[in-house]
Scaffold this motif. Structure first.
Motif, mmCIF file in Angstrom:
data_model
loop_
_atom_site.group_PDB
_atom_site.id
_atom_site.type_symbol
_atom_site.label_atom_id
_atom_site.label_comp_id
_atom_site.label_asym_id
_atom_site.label_seq_id
_atom_site.Cartn_x
_atom_site.Cartn_y
_atom_site.Cartn_z
ATOM 1 N N ASP A 156 0.850 -1.190 0.000
ATOM 2 C CA ASP A 156 0.000 0.000 0.000
ATOM 3 C C ASP A 156 0.890 1.245 0.000
ATOM 4 O O ASP A 156 2.104 1.154 -0.172
ATOM 5 N N HIS A 157 0.292 2.411 0.198
ATOM 6 C CA HIS A 157 1.062 3.649 0.130
ATOM 7 C C HIS A 157 0.469 4.694 1.068
ATOM 8 O O HIS A 157 -0.605 4.501 1.642
ATOM 9 N N LEU A 158 1.173 5.789 1.208
ATOM 10 C CA LEU A 158 0.697 6.900 2.022
ATOM 11 C C LEU A 158 -0.322 7.726 1.251
ATOM 12 O O LEU A 158 -0.227 7.870 0.020
ATOM 13 N N VAL A 159 -1.282 8.271 1.997
ATOM 14 C CA VAL A 159 -2.294 9.147 1.394
ATOM 15 C C VAL A 159 -2.308 10.467 2.173
ATOM 16 O O VAL A 159 -1.789 10.566 3.280
ATOM 17 N N THR A 160 -2.918 11.488 1.586
ATOM 18 C CA THR A 160 -2.988 12.799 2.220
ATOM 19 C C THR A 160 -3.770 12.721 3.534
ATOM 20 O O THR A 160 -4.830 12.105 3.596
ATOM 21 N N CYS A 161 -3.219 13.345 4.561
ATOM 22 C CA CYS A 161 -3.882 13.335 5.868
ATOM 23 C C CYS A 161 -5.230 14.052 5.771
ATOM 24 O O CYS A 161 -5.288 15.216 5.347
ATOM 25 N N PRO A 162 -6.317 13.375 6.168
ATOM 26 C CA PRO A 162 -7.638 14.009 6.069
ATOM 27 C C PRO A 162 -7.857 15.141 7.067
ATOM 28 O O PRO A 162 -8.716 15.995 6.853
ATOM 29 N N LYS A 163 -7.072 15.193 8.142
ATOM 30 C CA LYS A 163 -7.299 16.221 9.163
ATOM 31 C C LYS A 163 -6.647 17.548 8.793
ATOM 32 O O LYS A 163 -7.250 18.606 8.915
ATOM 33 N N CYS A 164 -5.381 17.486 8.333
ATOM 34 C CA CYS A 164 -4.676 18.739 8.007
ATOM 35 C C CYS A 164 -4.619 19.003 6.516
ATOM 36 O O CYS A 164 -4.031 19.997 6.089
#
Length: 356
Positions: A156-164
């Motif tokens: 898998d991979h990293l995704v954009t943080c939904p909080k910031c």
């Protein structure tokens, strides 16, 4: 802020520092922490400004209502300037919490330092005198073996943080009453990204607990309660952050015969009246074995005899061993002993009369 009306600027500063660490929104678990932090900040901005404080003391908030506006305090620089005047600013809070210089690098590049670890190790007085090496086994958070510390499930991979939204920080604008203050995002720890699927092994934080063995070198002359520090041997930091340190507190077991006093050692020796009067040789325990010490005739109770170089090591050289003399008075006498001592007493009394 909980200070007296006549509080000094130092007292105001200390009170605000305490409240800021308690209620800062990026680290506090207290309900309504953000609102309490805002209130403390506003109070500090007033009380640390002599003109505003004078008006507040005389007229309360009404007296400064026009002058004290949110735009004046936060956006014109009064807020930051007030902090700097007393050697304290918002970045100080972050630097203390995350051990980074927020003024010198962007928030999204921050990484969290690993936790410091501590343990106690017990050694003998002999080991403390000569130095030793210990082996300590402890649980320690290390980079996850499954995801390599990324926190992402393999494949898998990293995704954009939904909080910031990828910024790595949360900004509090003027509408919130905090001015333009940025805090590290607690969801992604400032990376701006989170695992799409967290690693099954570490849960997404990139760390797993492992038991490790560490060798600790104990220098000669160490004292009870001293600390040894192994730099970088604490928990690994998240997101590639630096490791914490490992602190070892030394405890020295009580010795059956010797007591430590700084660099010197003390041995309590007990002799009888005849030995004290006539003198004797004593076999005295030391850290390296036993030595003979000569007790001269006429030694009084409480006398200390010194054996050079038989104490603890230090940067100033070796200490000594002190042999503290106690004289034992028999509680019961045999008829023969009593007769001898009575004769001796008569001799002493005769000597006293002769001197008069």
């Amino acid at each position: 802020m909980g200070v007296e009306p006549e509080a000094s600027q130092d007292e105001i500063k200390r009170a605000f520092r305490k409240l800021a660490f308690k209620y800062h929104p990026d680290r506090s678990k207290v309900p309504n922490a953000e609102e309490k932090f805002k209130e403390a900040s506003e109070a500090f901005a007033i009380l640390s400004d002599p003109e505003k404080r004078q008006k507040y003391d005389a007229q309360g908030f009404e007296g400064i209502n026009q002058q004290y506006k949110e735009e004046d305090i936060f956006n014109s620089g009064t807020f930051q300037g007030t902090f700097s005047e007393f050697g304290f600013n918002v970045e100080d809070i972050f630097a203390r919490v995350f051990k980074r210089d927020f003024a010198s690098q962007p928030v999204y590049s921050m990484v969290l330092r690993g936790r410091d670890l501590d343990a106690q190790a017990e050694i003998t007085l002999e080991q403390a005198a000569s130095g030793t090496e210990l082996e300590v086994t402890l649980p320690r958070l290390k980079g996850c073996s499954r995801c390599g510390g990324s926190g992402v499930e393999p494949g898998d991979h990293l995704v954009t943080c939904p909080k910031c939204k990828g910024a790595g920080r949360i900004e509090y604008g003027a509408a919130s009453g905090l001015g333009h203050v940025a805090v590290l995002c607690d969801r992604c720890n400032g990376r701006g990204e989170v695992p799409g699927r967290p690693c099954k092994n570490c849960g997404g934080n990139g760390l797993e607990e492992k038991r490790v063995r560490l060798k600790v070198k104990v220098p000669p002359g160490i004292d009870n309660g001293d600390h040894l520090i192994l730099r970088g041997q604490g928990d690994d930091g998240q997101s590639g952050g630096p490791s914490g340190d490992f602190y070892v507190t030394i405890r020295i077991k009580p010795h059956p015969y010797l007591t430590r006093r700084g660099r010197d050692l003390v041995y309590e020796a007990t002799i009888n009246f005849a030995q004290a009067a006539l003198g004797t040789n004593l076999k005295v325990p030391t850290l390296t074995g036993k030595n003979i010490v000569r007790v001269p005739p006429g030694t009084q109770c409480g006398t200390s005899l010194r054996m050079r170089g038989e104490g603890m090591s230090s940067s100033h050289g070796k200490g000594d061993e002190l042999v503290h003399i106690n004289i034992r008075i028999p509680e019961k006498l045999t008829p023969k002993e009593q007769d001898l001592i009575e004769k001796l007493l008569k001799e002493f009394e005769a000597e006293e009369l002769a001197r008069r």
